[in-house]
Design a protein around this motif. Structure first.
Motif, PDB file in Angstrom:
ATOM      1  N   GLY A 132       0.790  -1.223   0.000  1.00  0.00           N
ATOM      2  CA  GLY A 132       0.000   0.000   0.000  1.00  0.00           C
ATOM      3  C   GLY A 132       0.823   1.274   0.000  1.00  0.00           C
ATOM      4  O   GLY A 132       0.265   2.364  -0.145  1.00  0.00           O
ATOM      5  N   TRP A 133       2.128   1.182   0.154  1.00  0.00           N
ATOM      6  CA  TRP A 133       2.998   2.349   0.124  1.00  0.00           C
ATOM      7  C   TRP A 133       3.523   2.646  -1.273  1.00  0.00           C
ATOM      8  O   TRP A 133       4.129   3.689  -1.498  1.00  0.00           O
ATOM      9  CB  TRP A 133       4.198   2.145   1.042  1.00  0.00           C
ATOM     10  CG  TRP A 133       3.868   1.975   2.479  1.00  0.00           C
ATOM     11  CD1 TRP A 133       2.636   2.043   3.063  1.00  0.00           C
ATOM     12  CD2 TRP A 133       4.791   1.703   3.525  1.00  0.00           C
ATOM     13  NE1 TRP A 133       2.744   1.814   4.402  1.00  0.00           N
ATOM     14  CE2 TRP A 133       4.051   1.613   4.724  1.00  0.00           C
ATOM     15  CE3 TRP A 133       6.181   1.539   3.570  1.00  0.00           C
ATOM     16  CZ2 TRP A 133       4.646   1.355   5.950  1.00  0.00           C
ATOM     17  CZ3 TRP A 133       6.777   1.289   4.789  1.00  0.00           C
ATOM     18  CH2 TRP A 133       6.009   1.194   5.962  1.00  0.00           C
ATOM     19  N   TYR A 134       3.348   1.724  -2.189  1.00  0.00           N
ATOM     20  CA  TYR A 134       4.020   1.817  -3.483  1.00  0.00           C
ATOM     21  C   TYR A 134       3.119   2.364  -4.583  1.00  0.00           C
ATOM     22  O   TYR A 134       1.950   1.968  -4.705  1.00  0.00           O
ATOM     23  CB  TYR A 134       4.514   0.443  -3.930  1.00  0.00           C
ATOM     24  CG  TYR A 134       5.633  -0.095  -3.087  1.00  0.00           C
ATOM     25  CD1 TYR A 134       5.356  -0.795  -1.912  1.00  0.00           C
ATOM     26  CD2 TYR A 134       6.957   0.123  -3.434  1.00  0.00           C
ATOM     27  CE1 TYR A 134       6.387  -1.276  -1.122  1.00  0.00           C
ATOM     28  CE2 TYR A 134       7.988  -0.360  -2.650  1.00  0.00           C
ATOM     29  CZ  TYR A 134       7.697  -1.060  -1.496  1.00  0.00           C
ATOM     30  OH  TYR A 134       8.716  -1.520  -0.718  1.00  0.00           O
ATOM     31  N   GLY A 135       3.692   3.254  -5.387  1.00  0.00           N
ATOM     32  CA  GLY A 135       3.066   3.575  -6.653  1.00  0.00           C
ATOM     33  C   GLY A 135       3.270   2.383  -7.585  1.00  0.00           C
ATOM     34  O   GLY A 135       4.301   1.733  -7.546  1.00  0.00           O
ATOM     35  N   LEU A 150      -2.605   7.733 -14.187  1.00  0.00           N
ATOM     36  CA  LEU A 150      -2.076   8.295 -15.421  1.00  0.00           C
ATOM     37  C   LEU A 150      -2.220   7.248 -16.529  1.00  0.00           C
ATOM     38  O   LEU A 150      -2.083   6.049 -16.259  1.00  0.00           O
ATOM     39  CB  LEU A 150      -0.599   8.668 -15.268  1.00  0.00           C
ATOM     40  CG  LEU A 150      -0.220   9.684 -14.193  1.00  0.00           C
ATOM     41  CD1 LEU A 150       1.296   9.834 -14.120  1.00  0.00           C
ATOM     42  CD2 LEU A 150      -0.873  11.027 -14.477  1.00  0.00           C
ATOM     43  N   TYR A 151      -2.440   7.734 -17.751  1.00  0.00           N
ATOM     44  CA  TYR A 151      -2.586   6.819 -18.877  1.00  0.00           C
ATOM     45  C   TYR A 151      -1.811   7.347 -20.088  1.00  0.00           C
ATOM     46  O   TYR A 151      -1.740   8.562 -20.312  1.00  0.00           O
ATOM     47  CB  TYR A 151      -4.051   6.671 -19.287  1.00  0.00           C
ATOM     48  CG  TYR A 151      -4.905   5.996 -18.238  1.00  0.00           C
ATOM     49  CD1 TYR A 151      -5.617   6.748 -17.310  1.00  0.00           C
ATOM     50  CD2 TYR A 151      -4.989   4.612 -18.174  1.00  0.00           C
ATOM     51  CE1 TYR A 151      -6.386   6.137 -16.340  1.00  0.00           C
ATOM     52  CE2 TYR A 151      -5.762   3.979 -17.207  1.00  0.00           C
ATOM     53  CZ  TYR A 151      -6.456   4.755 -16.293  1.00  0.00           C
ATOM     54  OH  TYR A 151      -7.227   4.136 -15.338  1.00  0.00           O
ATOM     55  N   ALA A 172       2.095   8.251  -8.789  1.00  0.00           N
ATOM     56  CA  ALA A 172       1.966   7.592 -10.080  1.00  0.00           C
ATOM     57  C   ALA A 172       2.963   8.235 -11.029  1.00  0.00           C
ATOM     58  O   ALA A 172       3.009   9.461 -11.144  1.00  0.00           O
ATOM     59  CB  ALA A 172       0.548   7.771 -10.620  1.00  0.00           C
ATOM     60  N   TYR A 173       3.760   7.434 -11.711  1.00  0.00           N
ATOM     61  CA  TYR A 173       4.770   7.949 -12.638  1.00  0.00           C
ATOM     62  C   TYR A 173       4.575   7.322 -14.011  1.00  0.00           C
ATOM     63  O   TYR A 173       4.141   6.184 -14.136  1.00  0.00           O
ATOM     64  CB  TYR A 173       6.173   7.596 -12.154  1.00  0.00           C
ATOM     65  CG  TYR A 173       6.582   8.269 -10.870  1.00  0.00           C
ATOM     66  CD1 TYR A 173       6.522   7.576  -9.656  1.00  0.00           C
ATOM     67  CD2 TYR A 173       7.047   9.575 -10.864  1.00  0.00           C
ATOM     68  CE1 TYR A 173       6.908   8.173  -8.481  1.00  0.00           C
ATOM     69  CE2 TYR A 173       7.434  10.178  -9.682  1.00  0.00           C
ATOM     70  CZ  TYR A 173       7.363   9.477  -8.494  1.00  0.00           C
ATOM     71  OH  TYR A 173       7.744  10.080  -7.327  1.00  0.00           O
ATOM     72  N   HIS A 174       4.971   8.051 -15.049  1.00  0.00           N
ATOM     73  CA  HIS A 174       4.973   7.465 -16.383  1.00  0.00           C
ATOM     74  C   HIS A 174       6.386   7.086 -16.817  1.00  0.00           C
ATOM     75  O   HIS A 174       6.560   6.378 -17.797  1.00  0.00           O
ATOM     76  CB  HIS A 174       4.351   8.414 -17.407  1.00  0.00           C
ATOM     77  CG  HIS A 174       5.111   9.691 -17.574  1.00  0.00           C
ATOM     78  ND1 HIS A 174       4.826  10.811 -16.858  1.00  0.00           N
ATOM     79  CD2 HIS A 174       6.150  10.000 -18.386  1.00  0.00           C
ATOM     80  CE1 HIS A 174       5.663  11.772 -17.229  1.00  0.00           C
ATOM     81  NE2 HIS A 174       6.476  11.306 -18.143  1.00  0.00           N
ATOM     82  N   ASP A 175       7.382   7.544 -16.088  1.00  0.00           N
ATOM     83  CA  ASP A 175       8.771   7.283 -16.440  1.00  0.00           C
ATOM     84  C   ASP A 175       9.207   5.948 -15.844  1.00  0.00           C
ATOM     85  O   ASP A 175       9.172   5.766 -14.622  1.00  0.00           O
ATOM     86  CB  ASP A 175       9.641   8.411 -15.895  1.00  0.00           C
ATOM     87  CG  ASP A 175      11.082   8.300 -16.336  1.00  0.00           C
ATOM     88  OD1 ASP A 175      11.799   9.311 -16.239  1.00  0.00           O
ATOM     89  OD2 ASP A 175      11.497   7.205 -16.775  1.00  0.00           O
ATOM     90  N   ARG A 176       9.659   5.027 -16.679  1.00  0.00           N
ATOM     91  CA  ARG A 176       9.998   3.693 -16.189  1.00  0.00           C
ATOM     92  C   ARG A 176      11.166   3.723 -15.217  1.00  0.00           C
ATOM     93  O   ARG A 176      11.326   2.811 -14.403  1.00  0.00           O
ATOM     94  CB  ARG A 176      10.317   2.766 -17.355  1.00  0.00           C
ATOM     95  CG  ARG A 176      11.511   3.180 -18.189  1.00  0.00           C
ATOM     96  CD  ARG A 176      11.738   2.190 -19.325  1.00  0.00           C
ATOM     97  NE  ARG A 176      12.847   2.588 -20.186  1.00  0.00           N
ATOM     98  CZ  ARG A 176      13.342   1.821 -21.134  1.00  0.00           C
ATOM     99  NH1 ARG A 176      12.858   0.634 -21.347  1.00  0.00           N
ATOM    100  NH2 ARG A 176      14.347   2.248 -21.872  1.00  0.00           N
ATOM    101  N   TYR A 177      11.993   4.754 -15.280  1.00  0.00           N
ATOM    102  CA  TYR A 177      13.161   4.835 -14.399  1.00  0.00           C
ATOM    103  C   TYR A 177      12.783   5.217 -12.973  1.00  0.00           C
ATOM    104  O   TYR A 177      13.625   5.191 -12.075  1.00  0.00           O
ATOM    105  CB  TYR A 177      14.191   5.798 -14.977  1.00  0.00           C
ATOM    106  CG  TYR A 177      14.709   5.321 -16.314  1.00  0.00           C
ATOM    107  CD1 TYR A 177      14.320   5.941 -17.496  1.00  0.00           C
ATOM    108  CD2 TYR A 177      15.550   4.217 -16.394  1.00  0.00           C
ATOM    109  CE1 TYR A 177      14.776   5.474 -18.715  1.00  0.00           C
ATOM    110  CE2 TYR A 177      16.013   3.746 -17.607  1.00  0.00           C
ATOM    111  CZ  TYR A 177      15.610   4.383 -18.770  1.00  0.00           C
ATOM    112  OH  TYR A 177      16.048   3.919 -19.976  1.00  0.00           O
TER     113      TYR A 177
END
Length: 124
Positions: free
Chosen positions: A30-33, A59-60, A104-109
């Motif tokens: 529950g702590w993780y995006g 995000l999409y 929420a991130y879109h960058d895989r890094y």
């Protein structure tokens, strides 16, 4: 350390639907995006969707907006990707990823943990 395991990929006809699941180990899920990415043969891994730790932010990618939905069940340590109106260009290996940050991130890094992937093939 978090381990994530994807499931649900299979062959589906164009216009069909599919739900992918990603189950994570650990009491801190529950702590993780969380995010979903995909990679087609000969192409770079690309962002599909992501969700913040509490589910408030999603995000999409433009290519899936309006067709795919990401959601999570923290009680079950699972994040889902509901895919509707599937197209042949959605064919790829789909990867689930977890980020120690809550956003929420879109960058895989930005992601620290990755699953082994599940194959989705959209074809008649």
């Amino acid at each position: 350390q978090v381990q994530v395991v994807e499931s649900g990929g299979r062959l589906v006809q164009p216009g069909g639907s599919l739900r992918l699941s990603c189950e994570a180990s650990g009491r801190t899920f529950g702590w993780y995006g969380m995010g979903w990415f995909r990679q087609a043969p000969g192409k770079e891994r690309e962002f599909v969707a992501s969700i913040s730790s509490n589910g408030d932010t999603t995000l999409y990618a433009d290519s899936v907006k309006g067709r795919f939905t990401i959601y999570r069940d923290n009680a079950e340590n699972t994040v889902y990707l509901q895919m509707n109106s599937l197209k042949p260009e959605d064919t790829a290996t789909y990867y689930c990823a977890g980020s120690r940050a809550r956003r929420a991130y879109h960058d895989r890094y930005e992601y620290d943990y990755w699953g082994q992937g599940t194959q989705v093939t959209v074809s008649s």
